[in-house]
Scaffold this active site. Structure first.
Site, PDB file in Angstrom:
ATOM      1  N   SER A  12       5.018  33.847  26.139  1.00 51.33           N
ATOM      2  CA  SER A  12       5.111  34.371  27.507  1.00 51.33           C
ATOM      3  C   SER A  12       4.940  33.226  28.490  1.00 51.33           C
ATOM      4  O   SER A  12       3.896  32.555  28.500  1.00 51.33           O
ATOM      5  CB  SER A  12       4.016  35.405  27.753  1.00 51.33           C
ATOM      6  N   HIS A  37       9.656  35.123  26.499  1.00 54.11           N
ATOM      7  CA  HIS A  37       9.190  36.379  27.120  1.00 54.11           C
ATOM      8  C   HIS A  37       8.872  36.126  28.595  1.00 54.11           C
ATOM      9  O   HIS A  37       8.101  35.225  28.937  1.00 54.11           O
ATOM     10  CB  HIS A  37       7.953  36.862  26.372  1.00 54.11           C
ATOM     11  N   ASP A  39       7.527  37.770  32.093  1.00 54.41           N
ATOM     12  CA  ASP A  39       6.727  38.884  32.617  1.00 54.41           C
ATOM     13  C   ASP A  39       6.965  39.075  34.110  1.00 54.41           C
ATOM     14  O   ASP A  39       6.522  38.266  34.927  1.00 54.41           O
ATOM     15  CB  ASP A  39       5.241  38.611  32.355  1.00 54.41           C
ATOM     16  N   MET A  41       6.172  41.168  37.382  1.00 55.81           N
ATOM     17  CA  MET A  41       5.110  42.058  37.899  1.00 55.81           C
ATOM     18  C   MET A  41       5.296  42.248  39.397  1.00 55.81           C
ATOM     19  O   MET A  41       5.662  41.305  40.105  1.00 55.81           O
ATOM     20  CB  MET A  41       3.744  41.434  37.643  1.00 55.81           C
ATOM     21  N   HIS A  70      10.243  41.533  30.489  1.00 57.19           N
ATOM     22  CA  HIS A  70       9.285  42.645  30.474  1.00 57.19           C
ATOM     23  C   HIS A  70       9.031  43.065  31.912  1.00 57.19           C
ATOM     24  O   HIS A  70       8.387  42.345  32.678  1.00 57.19           O
ATOM     25  CB  HIS A  70       8.000  42.145  29.793  1.00 57.19           C
ATOM     26  N   MET A  72       7.222  44.963  34.507  1.00 54.35           N
ATOM     27  CA  MET A  72       6.011  45.725  34.868  1.00 54.35           C
ATOM     28  C   MET A  72       6.149  46.064  36.339  1.00 54.35           C
ATOM     29  O   MET A  72       5.430  45.540  37.208  1.00 54.35           O
ATOM     30  CB  MET A  72       4.770  44.868  34.567  1.00 54.35           C
ATOM     31  N   ASP A 177       2.359  42.848  22.680  1.00 54.68           N
ATOM     32  CA  ASP A 177       2.146  42.019  23.865  1.00 54.68           C
ATOM     33  C   ASP A 177       0.690  42.098  24.309  1.00 54.68           C
ATOM     34  O   ASP A 177       0.232  43.151  24.757  1.00 54.68           O
ATOM     35  CB  ASP A 177       3.085  42.501  24.984  1.00 54.68           C
ATOM     36  N   GLY A 178      -0.010  40.966  24.158  1.00 55.26           N
ATOM     37  CA  GLY A 178      -1.372  40.867  24.664  1.00 55.26           C
ATOM     38  C   GLY A 178      -2.383  40.508  23.592  1.00 55.26           C
ATOM     39  O   GLY A 178      -2.509  41.212  22.589  1.00 55.26           O
TER      40      GLY A 178
HETATM   41  C1  DX5 Z   1       0.416  40.880  30.174  1.00 55.04           C
HETATM   42  C2  DX5 Z   1       1.755  40.274  29.818  1.00 55.04           C
HETATM   43  C3  DX5 Z   1       1.697  39.436  28.606  1.00 55.04           C
HETATM   44  C4  DX5 Z   1       0.748  38.273  28.714  1.00 55.04           C
HETATM   45  C5  DX5 Z   1       0.211  37.982  27.353  1.00 55.04           C
HETATM   46  O1  DX5 Z   1       0.589  41.805  31.173  1.00 55.04           O
HETATM   47  O2  DX5 Z   1       2.723  41.289  29.608  1.00 55.04           O
HETATM   48  O3  DX5 Z   1       3.001  39.023  28.184  1.00 55.04           O
HETATM   49  O4  DX5 Z   1       1.327  37.130  29.236  1.00 55.04           O
HETATM   50  O5  DX5 Z   1      -0.741  36.982  27.476  1.00 55.04           O
HETATM   51  P1  DX5 Z   1      -1.762  36.646  26.318  1.00 55.04           P
HETATM   52  O6  DX5 Z   1      -0.963  36.312  25.094  1.00 55.04           O
HETATM   53  O7  DX5 Z   1      -2.504  35.480  26.867  1.00 55.04           O
HETATM   54  O8  DX5 Z   1      -2.616  37.863  26.106  1.00 55.04           O
HETATM   55 ZN    ZN Z   2       4.710  40.819  28.653  1.00 55.36          ZN
END
Ligand code: DX5
Ligand code: ZN
Length: 231
Positions: A12, A37, A39, A41, A70, A72, A177-178
């Protein structure tokens, strides 16, 4: 993009240097990542803000593998075409992002992308029966979405097992994810996951000037899952 269930690592870029996305992506690809990946937001669906279609379009030219976006955000539908035009290979929307996820998934495939469905940690798999034939990926969030570096939520492993059974032989990836680390990765792969997103666990200790740790970190995740398979 052909389908297979081999393990894929998707760093990510939320954990990358935001002033240097192009070089960061080239570094993780050179170090052996499978997907990238991204993210997105909106500061509304999740309590953090990142970036939108113009940034995705700008980094697309640095991605040779798969651009896994992704979303969000809520609502999703007004932005699908813009992310598709920005070059997303996979567009993942949250089940919780609105009342019409079926329409959203249709629109994602209609825009020419692979469709992903993400589930927050508090969401069960009971409501996705009628969606499984219209998705290419289900993303199980193992932290509450919004930030990198959070603690892994172990209860989600049971969800992954249930989901794996529901998917059967459909060509649908299970993405996690996470909180993915060499410690959690084997549990997830054993439960049925095939795509592991990892932010902090991939980028820690490295930089564009010193990218070798990115490769070491990804190999550590892979090796942890292979030890389990061999056992
Ligand atoms: C969280 C994201 C993830 C995040 C994961 O909302 O969707 O993709 O970057 O980070 P790590 O691997 O550090 O938990
Ligand atoms: Zn993500």
């Amino acid at each position: 993009m052909s389908f297979d269930r081999s393990l894929k690592i998707a760093p990510s870029i939320l954990s990358a240097d935001f002033a240097n996305f192009g070089q960061e992506i080239e570094a993780i690809e050179a170090q052996g990542c499978d997907w990238v990946h991204v993210d997105v937001m909106d500061g509304h669906f999740v309590p953090n803000l990142t970036f939108g279609p113009p940034l995705c379009k700008a980094i697309r030219k640095h991605i040779d593998t798969v651009m896994d976006v992704h979303l969000m955000i809520a609502p999703v539908d007004p932005y699908i075409d813009a992310f598709a035009e920005a070059g997303a290979d996979i567009l993942t929307a949250h089940l919780e992002s609105g009342p019409h996820i079926h329409r959203t998934l249709q629109a994602i495939r209609g825009a020419g992308c692979k469709a992903g469905l993400a589930l927050n940690p508090g969401t069960g798999v009971e409501d996705i029966d009628y969606l499984l034939d219209m998705v290419d990926l289900v993303c199980v969030m193992t932290v509450n979405p919004g930030f990198g570096g959070q603690k892994f939520i172990h209860s989600q492993i049971d969800k992954v097992k249930k989901l794996r059974a529901m998917i059967g032989d459909r060509p649908v990836h299970i993405e996690i994810d996470g909180g993915v680390t060499p410690q959690t990765a084997p549990l997830l792969v054993e439960a049925g996951a095939d795509v592991l997103v990892a932010g902090s666990a991939v980028f820690k200790g490295g930089s564009v000037d010193n990218p070798a740790p990115y490769g070491d970190n990804m190999r550590a995740i892979r090796a942890a899952t292979e030890t389990l398979r061999a056992a």
